[in-house]
Write a protein that holds these residues in place. Structure first.
Motif, PDB file in Angstrom:
ATOM      1  N   CYS A 164       4.224   3.041   5.161  1.00  0.00           N
ATOM      2  CA  CYS A 164       3.380   2.173   4.350  1.00  0.00           C
ATOM      3  C   CYS A 164       3.447   0.729   4.842  1.00  0.00           C
ATOM      4  CB  CYS A 164       3.820   2.255   2.902  1.00  0.00           C
ATOM      5  SG  CYS A 164       2.854   1.168   1.867  1.00  0.00           S
TER       6      CYS A 164
ATOM      7  N   THR B 126       1.415  -4.318   0.885  1.00  0.00           N
ATOM      8  CA  THR B 126       2.105  -5.608   0.729  1.00  0.00           C
ATOM      9  C   THR B 126       3.574  -5.461   0.323  1.00  0.00           C
ATOM     10  OG1 THR B 126       0.001  -6.447  -0.017  1.00  0.00           O
ATOM     11  CG2 THR B 126       1.887  -7.890  -0.319  1.00  0.00           C
ATOM     12  N   ALA B 127       3.832  -4.662  -0.727  1.00  0.00           N
ATOM     13  CA  ALA B 127       5.206  -4.549  -1.229  1.00  0.00           C
ATOM     14  C   ALA B 127       6.146  -4.022  -0.150  1.00  0.00           C
ATOM     15  CB  ALA B 127       5.245  -3.642  -2.453  1.00  0.00           C
ATOM     16  N   CYS B 128       5.657  -3.063   0.638  1.00  0.00           N
ATOM     17  CA  CYS B 128       6.486  -2.500   1.711  1.00  0.00           C
ATOM     18  C   CYS B 128       6.585  -3.466   2.877  1.00  0.00           C
ATOM     19  CB  CYS B 128       5.905  -1.174   2.181  1.00  0.00           C
ATOM     20  SG  CYS B 128       6.114   0.133   0.963  1.00  0.00           S
TER      21      CYS B 128
ATOM     22  N   CYS C 204      -0.967   1.276   0.790  1.00  0.00           N
ATOM     23  CA  CYS C 204      -0.031   1.517  -0.321  1.00  0.00           C
ATOM     24  C   CYS C 204      -0.021   2.998  -0.711  1.00  0.00           C
ATOM     25  CB  CYS C 204      -0.416   0.665  -1.516  1.00  0.00           C
ATOM     26  SG  CYS C 204       0.643   0.971  -2.940  1.00  0.00           S
ATOM     27  N   LEU C 205       1.167   3.565  -0.774  1.00  0.00           N
ATOM     28  CA  LEU C 205       1.306   4.981  -1.121  1.00  0.00           C
ATOM     29  C   LEU C 205       1.509   5.174  -2.620  1.00  0.00           C
ATOM     30  CD1 LEU C 205       3.612   6.007   1.852  1.00  0.00           C
ATOM     31  CD2 LEU C 205       1.278   6.787   1.505  1.00  0.00           C
TER      32      LEU C 205
ATOM     33  N   CYS D 216       5.505   1.620  -4.861  1.00  0.00           N
ATOM     34  CA  CYS D 216       5.987   0.339  -4.336  1.00  0.00           C
ATOM     35  C   CYS D 216       7.418   0.041  -4.776  1.00  0.00           C
ATOM     36  CB  CYS D 216       5.091  -0.804  -4.803  1.00  0.00           C
ATOM     37  SG  CYS D 216       3.353  -0.487  -4.542  1.00  0.00           S
TER      38      CYS D 216
ATOM     39  N   VAL E 227       8.527   2.296   2.116  1.00  0.00           N
ATOM     40  CA  VAL E 227       8.354   3.735   1.941  1.00  0.00           C
ATOM     41  C   VAL E 227       7.715   4.380   3.171  1.00  0.00           C
ATOM     42  CG1 VAL E 227       7.229   5.484   0.502  1.00  0.00           C
ATOM     43  CG2 VAL E 227       7.933   3.339  -0.521  1.00  0.00           C
TER      44      VAL E 227
HETATM   45  S1  FES Z   1       2.988  -1.102  -0.815  1.00  0.00           S
HETATM   46 FE1  FES Z   1       4.075   0.558  -0.017  1.00  0.00          FE
HETATM   47  S2  FES Z   1       4.041   1.999  -1.589  1.00  0.00           S
HETATM   48 FE2  FES Z   1       2.886   0.371  -2.365  1.00  0.00          FE
END
Ligand code: FES
Length: 158
Positions: free
Chosen positions: A82, A85-87, A123-124, A127, A132
């Protein structure tokens, strides 16, 4: 030509014969060809273009436009890292780089043994576990780049 290759070529010819001259035949023939081969390499696209008497540019255009068509053979395991953004802020790019190095391939490619295809994904939807990756349906979270080699080993043995 191996026996298997010959068999597939014969199957493709039968499909082409069945659809030849029928309007709107390109999509169904390409779908069936992908069913036979698992993907649509250039030589298969060529055979379709010749068989149905349509320009190669049209076959290629359809093959690249619709995401349902694979131009490359996918590995037994598809690894999706992934880059949402969060990853991303948790260093998923480094995880992806570590995988590319461990597998010896670029992103979007498949290992020569046909085992792994490496992809970057959006995004999977998990987050909270960033960073991930997924290997087929298995989810791996809070990954560190140095962990990926060990994870790959499990799939090589399976
Ligand atoms: S940004 Fe990676 S799972 Fe949501």
């Amino acid at each position: 030509m191996s026996h298997e290759t010959q068999e597939k070529a014969a199957q493709l010819q039968a499909v082409i014969e069945e659809y030849k001259g029928k309007p709107g035949n390109l999509m169904p023939v390409m779908q069936k060809a992908q069913g036979i081969y698992g993907y649509l390499p250039l030589e298969v696209q060529n055979a379709i273009a010749e068989g149905l008497d349509v320009p190669m540019t049209e076959v290629y255009g359809v093959a690249t436009f619709y995401s349902q068509f694979n131009l490359e053979l996918k590995g037994k395991y598809t690894i999706g890292v992934c880059l949402g953004t969060a990853c991303y802020v948790k260093n998923s790019q480094k995880v992806l780089n570590a995988l590319a190095e461990a597998l010896g391939i670029e992103v979007g490619k498949t290992t020569p043994d046909g085992l792994f295809t490496l992809e970057a994904t959006r995004c999977l939807g998990c987050c909270g576990l960033a960073p991930v990756m997924m290997i087929n349906n298995d989810v791996y979270g809070r990954l560190k780049p140095e962990e990926v080699k060990g994870i790959l080993e499990k799939y090589k043995e399976a």
